[in-house]
Design a protein around this motif. Structure first.
Motif, PDB file in Angstrom:
ATOM      1  N   LEU A  88       9.173  10.876  -6.516  1.00  0.00           N
ATOM      2  CA  LEU A  88       9.535   9.907  -7.517  1.00  0.00           C
ATOM      3  C   LEU A  88       8.269   9.735  -8.595  1.00  0.00           C
ATOM      4  O   LEU A  88       7.488   9.914  -8.346  1.00  0.00           O
ATOM      5  N   ARG A  89       8.936   9.439  -9.708  1.00  0.00           N
ATOM      6  CA  ARG A  89       7.921   9.245 -10.697  1.00  0.00           C
ATOM      7  C   ARG A  89       7.058   7.898 -10.514  1.00  0.00           C
ATOM      8  O   ARG A  89       7.558   6.990  -9.741  1.00  0.00           O
ATOM      9  N   ARG A  90       6.025   7.944 -11.115  1.00  0.00           N
ATOM     10  CA  ARG A  90       4.673   6.644 -10.841  1.00  0.00           C
ATOM     11  C   ARG A  90       4.361   5.956 -12.295  1.00  0.00           C
ATOM     12  O   ARG A  90       4.965   6.534 -13.352  1.00  0.00           O
ATOM     13  N   LYS A  91       3.927   4.857 -12.063  1.00  0.00           N
ATOM     14  CA  LYS A  91       3.552   4.085 -13.268  1.00  0.00           C
ATOM     15  C   LYS A  91       2.163   3.516 -13.093  1.00  0.00           C
ATOM     16  O   LYS A  91       1.641   3.493 -11.772  1.00  0.00           O
ATOM     17  N   HIS A  92       1.499   2.817 -14.257  1.00  0.00           N
ATOM     18  CA  HIS A  92       0.242   2.309 -13.967  1.00  0.00           C
ATOM     19  C   HIS A  92       0.650   1.135 -12.892  1.00  0.00           C
ATOM     20  O   HIS A  92       1.596   0.371 -12.959  1.00  0.00           O
ATOM     21  N   ASP A  93      -0.481   0.768 -12.286  1.00  0.00           N
ATOM     22  CA  ASP A  93      -0.357  -0.352 -11.324  1.00  0.00           C
ATOM     23  C   ASP A  93      -1.793  -1.174 -11.615  1.00  0.00           C
ATOM     24  O   ASP A  93      -2.924  -0.608 -11.491  1.00  0.00           O
ATOM     25  N   ARG A  94      -1.659  -2.537 -11.447  1.00  0.00           N
ATOM     26  CA  ARG A  94      -2.931  -3.231 -11.785  1.00  0.00           C
ATOM     27  C   ARG A  94      -3.692  -3.226 -10.522  1.00  0.00           C
ATOM     28  O   ARG A  94      -4.995  -3.475 -10.673  1.00  0.00           O
ATOM     29  N   LEU A  95      -3.358  -2.885  -9.388  1.00  0.00           N
ATOM     30  CA  LEU A  95      -4.139  -2.984  -8.272  1.00  0.00           C
ATOM     31  C   LEU A  95      -4.746  -1.687  -7.853  1.00  0.00           C
ATOM     32  O   LEU A  95      -5.759  -1.452  -7.525  1.00  0.00           O
ATOM     33  N   TYR A 128       0.284   6.642  -2.205  1.00  0.00           N
ATOM     34  CA  TYR A 128       0.792   7.925  -1.779  1.00  0.00           C
ATOM     35  C   TYR A 128       1.196   8.543  -3.227  1.00  0.00           C
ATOM     36  O   TYR A 128       1.970   7.791  -3.829  1.00  0.00           O
ATOM     37  N   ASP A 129       0.324   9.652  -3.655  1.00  0.00           N
ATOM     38  CA  ASP A 129       1.082  10.123  -4.861  1.00  0.00           C
ATOM     39  C   ASP A 129       2.420  10.925  -4.919  1.00  0.00           C
ATOM     40  O   ASP A 129       3.127  10.691  -6.157  1.00  0.00           O
ATOM     41  N   ARG A 130       2.736  11.096  -3.702  1.00  0.00           N
ATOM     42  CA  ARG A 130       4.053  11.858  -3.657  1.00  0.00           C
ATOM     43  C   ARG A 130       5.126  11.079  -2.791  1.00  0.00           C
ATOM     44  O   ARG A 130       4.666  10.981  -1.248  1.00  0.00           O
ATOM     45  N   VAL A 131       6.212  10.604  -3.308  1.00  0.00           N
ATOM     46  CA  VAL A 131       6.951   9.990  -2.390  1.00  0.00           C
ATOM     47  C   VAL A 131       8.352  11.118  -2.595  1.00  0.00           C
ATOM     48  O   VAL A 131       8.942  11.046  -3.647  1.00  0.00           O
ATOM     49  N   GLN A 132       8.688  11.812  -1.580  1.00  0.00           N
ATOM     50  CA  GLN A 132       9.566  12.918  -1.730  1.00  0.00           C
ATOM     51  C   GLN A 132      11.196  12.159  -1.997  1.00  0.00           C
ATOM     52  O   GLN A 132      11.414  11.464  -1.024  1.00  0.00           O
ATOM     53  N   VAL A 133      11.759  12.825  -2.595  1.00  0.00           N
ATOM     54  CA  VAL A 133      13.307  12.575  -2.580  1.00  0.00           C
ATOM     55  C   VAL A 133      14.172  14.018  -2.433  1.00  0.00           C
ATOM     56  O   VAL A 133      13.776  14.901  -2.662  1.00  0.00           O
ATOM     57  N   THR A 134      14.963  13.736  -1.798  1.00  0.00           N
ATOM     58  CA  THR A 134      16.030  14.675  -1.258  1.00  0.00           C
ATOM     59  C   THR A 134      17.281  14.521  -2.427  1.00  0.00           C
ATOM     60  O   THR A 134      17.416  13.675  -3.047  1.00  0.00           O
ATOM     61  N   PRO A 135      18.099  15.454  -2.288  1.00  0.00           N
ATOM     62  CA  PRO A 135      19.161  15.528  -3.319  1.00  0.00           C
ATOM     63  C   PRO A 135      20.231  14.338  -2.649  1.00  0.00           C
ATOM     64  O   PRO A 135      20.653  13.575  -3.737  1.00  0.00           O
ATOM     65  N   ARG A 136      20.146  13.921  -1.605  1.00  0.00           N
ATOM     66  CA  ARG A 136      20.946  12.548  -1.127  1.00  0.00           C
ATOM     67  C   ARG A 136      20.190  11.382  -1.693  1.00  0.00           C
ATOM     68  O   ARG A 136      20.928  10.410  -2.145  1.00  0.00           O
ATOM     69  N   ASP A 137      18.925  11.361  -1.593  1.00  0.00           N
ATOM     70  CA  ASP A 137      18.056  10.233  -2.401  1.00  0.00           C
ATOM     71  C   ASP A 137      18.586  10.075  -3.488  1.00  0.00           C
ATOM     72  O   ASP A 137      18.761   8.952  -4.239  1.00  0.00           O
ATOM     73  N   ILE A 138      18.710  11.314  -4.640  1.00  0.00           N
ATOM     74  CA  ILE A 138      18.974  11.277  -5.909  1.00  0.00           C
ATOM     75  C   ILE A 138      20.514  10.875  -6.004  1.00  0.00           C
ATOM     76  O   ILE A 138      20.839   9.894  -7.017  1.00  0.00           O
ATOM     77  N   ARG A 139      21.339  11.185  -5.201  1.00  0.00           N
ATOM     78  CA  ARG A 139      22.726  10.686  -5.460  1.00  0.00           C
ATOM     79  C   ARG A 139      22.894   9.332  -5.185  1.00  0.00           C
ATOM     80  O   ARG A 139      23.595   8.492  -5.851  1.00  0.00           O
ATOM     81  N   TYR A 157       0.841  -0.962  -0.009  1.00  0.00           N
ATOM     82  CA  TYR A 157      -0.014  -0.075   0.000  1.00  0.00           C
ATOM     83  C   TYR A 157       0.835   1.224   0.086  1.00  0.00           C
ATOM     84  O   TYR A 157       0.597   2.193  -0.773  1.00  0.00           O
ATOM     85  N   CYS A 158       1.860   1.042   0.752  1.00  0.00           N
ATOM     86  CA  CYS A 158       2.688   2.477   0.909  1.00  0.00           C
ATOM     87  C   CYS A 158       3.454   2.763  -0.311  1.00  0.00           C
ATOM     88  O   CYS A 158       3.846   3.964  -0.445  1.00  0.00           O
ATOM     89  N   GLY A 170      -4.165   1.414  -9.756  1.00  0.00           N
ATOM     90  CA  GLY A 170      -4.205   2.193 -10.567  1.00  0.00           C
ATOM     91  C   GLY A 170      -3.032   3.166 -10.995  1.00  0.00           C
ATOM     92  O   GLY A 170      -2.660   3.007 -12.251  1.00  0.00           O
ATOM     93  N   GLN A 171      -2.366   3.447 -10.020  1.00  0.00           N
ATOM     94  CA  GLN A 171      -1.026   4.071 -10.149  1.00  0.00           C
ATOM     95  C   GLN A 171       0.110   3.380  -8.865  1.00  0.00           C
ATOM     96  O   GLN A 171      -0.630   3.197  -7.874  1.00  0.00           O
ATOM     97  N   ALA A 172       1.301   3.273  -8.968  1.00  0.00           N
ATOM     98  CA  ALA A 172       2.248   3.083  -7.852  1.00  0.00           C
ATOM     99  C   ALA A 172       3.642   3.922  -8.266  1.00  0.00           C
ATOM    100  O   ALA A 172       3.900   4.001  -9.662  1.00  0.00           O
ATOM    101  N   CYS A 173       4.251   3.626  -7.562  1.00  0.00           N
ATOM    102  CA  CYS A 173       6.100   4.021  -7.711  1.00  0.00           C
ATOM    103  C   CYS A 173       6.504   3.050  -8.625  1.00  0.00           C
ATOM    104  O   CYS A 173       6.184   1.902  -9.014  1.00  0.00           O
ATOM    105  N   MET A 174       7.387   3.691  -9.740  1.00  0.00           N
ATOM    106  CA  MET A 174       8.019   3.176 -10.719  1.00  0.00           C
ATOM    107  C   MET A 174       8.740   2.062 -10.397  1.00  0.00           C
ATOM    108  O   MET A 174       8.970   1.337 -11.308  1.00  0.00           O
TER     109      MET A 174
END
Ligand code: SF4
Ligand code: SF4
Length: 138
Positions: free
Chosen positions: A65-72, A27-38, A22-23, A74-78
């Motif tokens: 994070l970007r998202r994509k279609h999810d079968r359960l 959630y439409d928005r999973v925040q990423v920091t500069p450290r996460d990107i590195r 579920y997690c 509708g959308q989920a984390c890519m």
């Protein structure tokens, strides 16, 4: 997101191996920091600028994070594997994913356990959607 497994059960009251992530989905928005990107850049062996563009996008001033279609849902984390419902970049996942759900309980796990017991069906999947007053997700 969640990291709880059977081996954690001494301290954690949820088991991500029995959940449908579920997690990572609702959630439409999973925040990423500069450290996460590195960290993502190192994982995929690309420049941070490339990782930021390929795996994230801006939501207002927030990078998510970007998202994509999810079968359960509708959308989920890519990065969610839709077959196993596991994170495909577990060791490179963002900080917020590592922290979730913060406490020893996960409300979504409680829900799925409750419903499976009520229905006497170990495979039933209650669908959850979060709606916010401003309609902006999360
Ligand atoms: S990066 Fe992994 S843990 Fe985080 S939301 Fe995406 S699939 Fe879930
Ligand atoms: S919703 Fe809770 S139990 Fe399910 S994968 Fe996420 S942290 Fe684990």
């Amino acid at each position: 997101m969640g990291s709880g497994t059977v081996t954690d059960l001494k301290t954690l009251l949820y088991d991500c191996d029995k959940c449908v992530a579920y997690c990572c989905s609702i959630y439409d928005r999973v925040q990423v920091t500069p450290r996460d990107i590195r960290r993502l850049a190192a994982h995929f062996r690309v420049l941070p600028e490339v990782a930021a563009k390929r795996f994230t996008k801006l939501f207002g001033k927030e990078r998510i994070l970007r998202r994509k279609h999810d079968r359960l849902f509708g959308q989920a984390c890519m990065f969610l594997d839709q077959g196993t419902r596991k994170c495909t970049i577990y060791h490179a996942r963002p900080a917020v994913c590592r922290e979730f759900p913060i406490t020893e309980r996960c409300a979504y796990y409680d829900l799925i356990e409750f419903e499976r017991e009520q229905q006497n069906d170990p495979d039933v999947i209650p669908l959850v959607k979060i709606t916010f007053k401003d309609g902006n997700g999360q």
